[in-house]
Design an enzyme around this catalytic site. Structure first.
Site, short mmCIF file in Angstrom:
data_model
loop_
_atom_site.label_atom_id
_atom_site.label_comp_id
_atom_site.label_asym_id
_atom_site.label_seq_id
_atom_site.Cartn_x
_atom_site.Cartn_y
_atom_site.Cartn_z
N HIS A 373 0.78 -1.24 0.00
CA HIS A 373 0.00 0.00 0.00
C HIS A 373 0.81 1.29 0.00
O HIS A 373 0.28 2.36 -0.26
CB HIS A 373 -0.94 0.00 1.21
CG HIS A 373 -2.25 0.69 0.97
ND1 HIS A 373 -2.37 1.83 0.20
CD2 HIS A 373 -3.50 0.40 1.39
CE1 HIS A 373 -3.63 2.20 0.18
NE2 HIS A 373 -4.34 1.35 0.89
N TYR A 487 -13.85 6.10 9.71
CA TYR A 487 -12.95 6.59 8.66
C TYR A 487 -13.45 6.07 7.32
O TYR A 487 -13.74 4.89 7.18
CB TYR A 487 -11.55 6.05 8.94
CG TYR A 487 -10.44 6.41 7.98
CD1 TYR A 487 -9.40 7.24 8.39
CD2 TYR A 487 -10.40 5.91 6.68
CE1 TYR A 487 -8.35 7.55 7.53
CE2 TYR A 487 -9.36 6.23 5.81
CZ TYR A 487 -8.34 7.04 6.24
OH TYR A 487 -7.31 7.35 5.38
N SER A 489 -12.13 6.44 3.28
CA SER A 489 -11.10 7.04 2.44
C SER A 489 -11.72 7.61 1.17
O SER A 489 -12.66 7.06 0.62
CB SER A 489 -10.01 6.02 2.10
OG SER A 489 -10.52 5.00 1.27
N THR A 500 -5.03 10.65 -0.50
CA THR A 500 -6.41 10.47 -0.05
C THR A 500 -6.71 11.53 1.00
O THR A 500 -5.81 12.14 1.57
CB THR A 500 -6.63 9.09 0.61
OG1 THR A 500 -5.72 8.96 1.69
CG2 THR A 500 -6.45 7.96 -0.38
#
Length: 658
Positions: A373, A487, A489, A500
């Site tokens: 990632h 959360y 994104s 992001t």
């Protein structure tokens, strides 16, 4: 953590445009066997003129931060947090903000978040398995015969190489979000815009409501890896690599998929080489090396150096420089839960988690991408998946009737050998033990709500994403009796080197609405409940739009904290507040993804007592794929999500909740 790329509303820039590209006609004529398309507009045509990611005004950031804190705190806690936030705004925060703005002016080639965000990922010392790497699975090929492992692996490998060549030749269509496709997603527009200089091209697109997206992450897709180093890992790319890395039963194989002239190796030869690997009777190694990529990063850095010192430089260089990693598993997928477990982590035997991405394919041809990632947020990965799915299903290089080429694969395919001393063998055994412990603690549950989806919600003038997020708020309240840090994104790829931003779905509106639906449904008429749904949808739409435009608060506060730390300043009080820690302890970490090429996506929770919620809103159904560790009951949570959606859709029929 930003996980999968969001794509659920008109302002979820990245994935919307990507999913449009799945069904889009090629831009100029039919591509040949070496390319997925031949765009008449160069791939990076808009990159130079992309707008820069704005730094929000500090007072806006503080206001948004406090709005997000309000539903999570009681009056006493909120008053304290508000005071600390205002002190920051008028004191050290003001100085840090001014310095950040000055720094940004001196670095116009990038964004203010790019460097700190790379550091955040690369300095993290936890295992990248579960903590960072997500997966996105491919939809099955519509023709069952083409899902046979050898056929699909060959076709996907060829299509992946076509994508690589298309991108590097500049023939890949630029990624554009079209607000008015009838005007801008046309051959006429492309013919005109290609003659506008790169320094002005973005403005030309903007004039017709088209928004080109940042493509700076794409070059890290292929031939790349994350290399463990003490304290901060490195991203490494070697575009000279022409070979594919294949893992089967924990054994490593390499063979060329691009020839010395830069052409893709014949599909029948790739088929022969993969058949050779699938037929190899070599047993799984006693000490499978891939487990080391699941280690704590400083530990892995020391062990990698030991591997190099033990004479494994050449073998590791082959692994690192391979175009990508293809993991061929020798068992089928049973259901969506087993699919998710296998693609997210598997047994660890047949994985190399450090590669930019791996295509994992089970015996029944079920395929997914698992990606590292730090180098990107899924924008490039999703585009890759869309194009590879489209190309491999519409223009497959081989068919089930195709014969393998009569080549000597034993010469073309090299099985890599690693020299392991006793300390490395012990380290692999230890890594496996830790890996097994962590993945065995993970539970996954899936949910499909079939009573309606995007189409019905749009007729009700409600945001499908807002309704999905509200169902998670209601579910958590129903299960645990409170509102928690959430959360979502959102891509900021509309800006140069955007990454992001965070949407904070828990709001005073969702809290009020959830409490009404879950705790006091009989006290409110369907009309009153519907009005609350509309308030939630409107506010969520505002938050989403702000985030996509770089006007959230999370990245700004993160960058200011990073700046204070890099200057050696003591940590400002706003960051020492327990409420700041709480809002960043994201119990509900959510990300949405919808594309015809994608069957399912998923990731692990980002905190030990959290849920990892991957979800998709389809035309007539809503699905989610949720993970948790042992402190949470994930099956009950998805049941509560289903119940919440049931209640919402009941109210939309003007019926009372039972």
């Amino acid at each position: 953590m930003a996980r999968l790329l969001t794509s659920s509303s008109a302002l979820r820039w990245g994935a919307v445009s990507s999913s449009q590209s799945v069904g889009r006609a090629y831009s100029s004529g039919s591509p040949d066997t070496e390319y997925v398309q031949r765009s008449i507009v160069p791939t990076m045509h808009f990159q130079k003129s992309l707008p820069r990611l704005p730094i929000p005004k500090l007072e806006d950031t503080i206001k948004r931060y406090l709005n997000a804190q309000r539903p999570l705190l009681d009056d006493v806690q909120f008053k304290k947090t508000e005071q600390l936030a205002l002190n920051f705004q008028n004191g050290v925060g003001k100085q840090l903000h001014e310095e950040l703005v000055q720094q940004d002016k001196q670095n116009k080639h990038t964004s203010y978040i790019s460097g700190p965000w790379f550091d955040m990922y690369l300095c993290a010392r936890e295992s990248i398995v579960l903590n960072f790497n997500p997966f996105i699975s491919f939809t099955p090929d519509p023709r069952p015969d083409y899902n046979r492992q050898l056929i699909r692996a060959t076709n996907m490998t060829v299509s992946a190489m076509r994508f690589l060549k298309t991108m590097r030749a500049g023939y890949l269509e630029p990624e554009i979000f079209h607000l008015n496709p009838a005007k801008s997603d046309t051959l006429t527009f492309r013919k005109l815009i290609r003659f506008v200089p790169s320094s002005l091209s973005w403005y030309g697109a903007y004039m017709v409501n088209a928004y080109p997206l940042d493509m700076s992450q794409y070059f890290r897709l292929f031939n790349g890896t994350r290399i463990p180093k003490p304290n901060r890992d490195e991203l490494w790319t070697d575009e000279k690599g022409r070979h594919l890395l294949v893992l089967r039963k924990g054994n490593f194989y390499v063979f060329d998929v691009i020839d010395k002239d830069g052409n893709i190796v014949k599909a029948s030869e790739i088929q022969a080489h993969l058949q050779h690997i699938l037929s190899d009777t070599t047993p799984a190694p006693e000490f499978p090396l891939g487990y080391l990529t699941s280690e704590e990063r400083n530990t892995w850095a020391v062990l990698r150096q030991k591997l190099l010192n033990n004479g494994n430089q050449e073998a590791l260089a082959k692994v690192d420089s391979a175009v990508f990693c293809l993991c061929l598993d020798d068992f089928p997928v049973e259901d969506r839960v087993s699919l998710s477990h296998n693609m997210l982590h598997g047994s660890g035997l047949n994985r190399w988690f450090d590669k930019s991405f791996s295509i994992i394919m089970t015996e029944d041809g079920t395929a997914a991408v698992n990606f590292e990632h730090s180098w990107g947020d899924g924008v490039a990965v999703l585009r890759f998946q869309n194009e590879v799915f489209k190309d491999s299903t519409q223009r497959p290089a081989i068919s089930p009737e195709s014969c393998s080429a009569p080549v000597d694969s034993s010469k073309a395919v090299q099985r890599l050998h690693f020299n392991l001393d006793d300390s490395l063998k012990a380290a692999i055994a230890n890594a496996k033990e830790k890996f097994d412990t962590s993945v065995n603690a993970l539970s996954i549950a899936t949910m499909e709500f079939k009573k309606g989806g995007k189409e019905l919600l749009k007729t009700q003038k409600l945001s499908p994403d807002a309704v999905s997020q509200l169902s998670f708020q209601m579910a958590f309240l129903r299960q645990y009796g409170k509102t928690t840090a959430t959360y979502e994104s959102c891509s900021t790829a509309a800006f140069k080197h955007g990454r992001t931003e965070t949407v904070r779905p828990a709001s005073i509106y969702t809290k009020k609405c959830s409490e009404a639906f879950v705790m006091h449904p009989s006290k409110h008429s369907p009309a009153e409940l519907r009005s609350m749904l509309q308030d939630c949808s409107k506010y969520h739409g505002q938050l989403t739009k702000e985030a996509a435009m770089g006007q959230g608060f999370d990245r700004h506060l993160f960058a200011l904290r990073y700046l204070a730390s890099s200057k050696g300043l003591s940590l400002p009080e706003i960051y020492q507040d327990a409420s700041y820690a709480q809002i960043n302890h994201n119990v509900l970490s959510t990300s949405t993804l919808t594309s015809p090429a994608v069957q399912l996506g998923g990731f692990a929770p980002v905190v030990p007592d959290g849920f990892g919620v991957g979800y998709g809103v389809h035309d007539d159904w809503i699905g989610c794929n949720v993970s948790s560790y042992q402190t949470r009951d994930v099956r009950q949570f998805v049941e509560c999500v289903h119940q919440s959606l049931d209640d919402i859709f009941t109210v939309l029929q003007d019926k009372p909740i039972k």
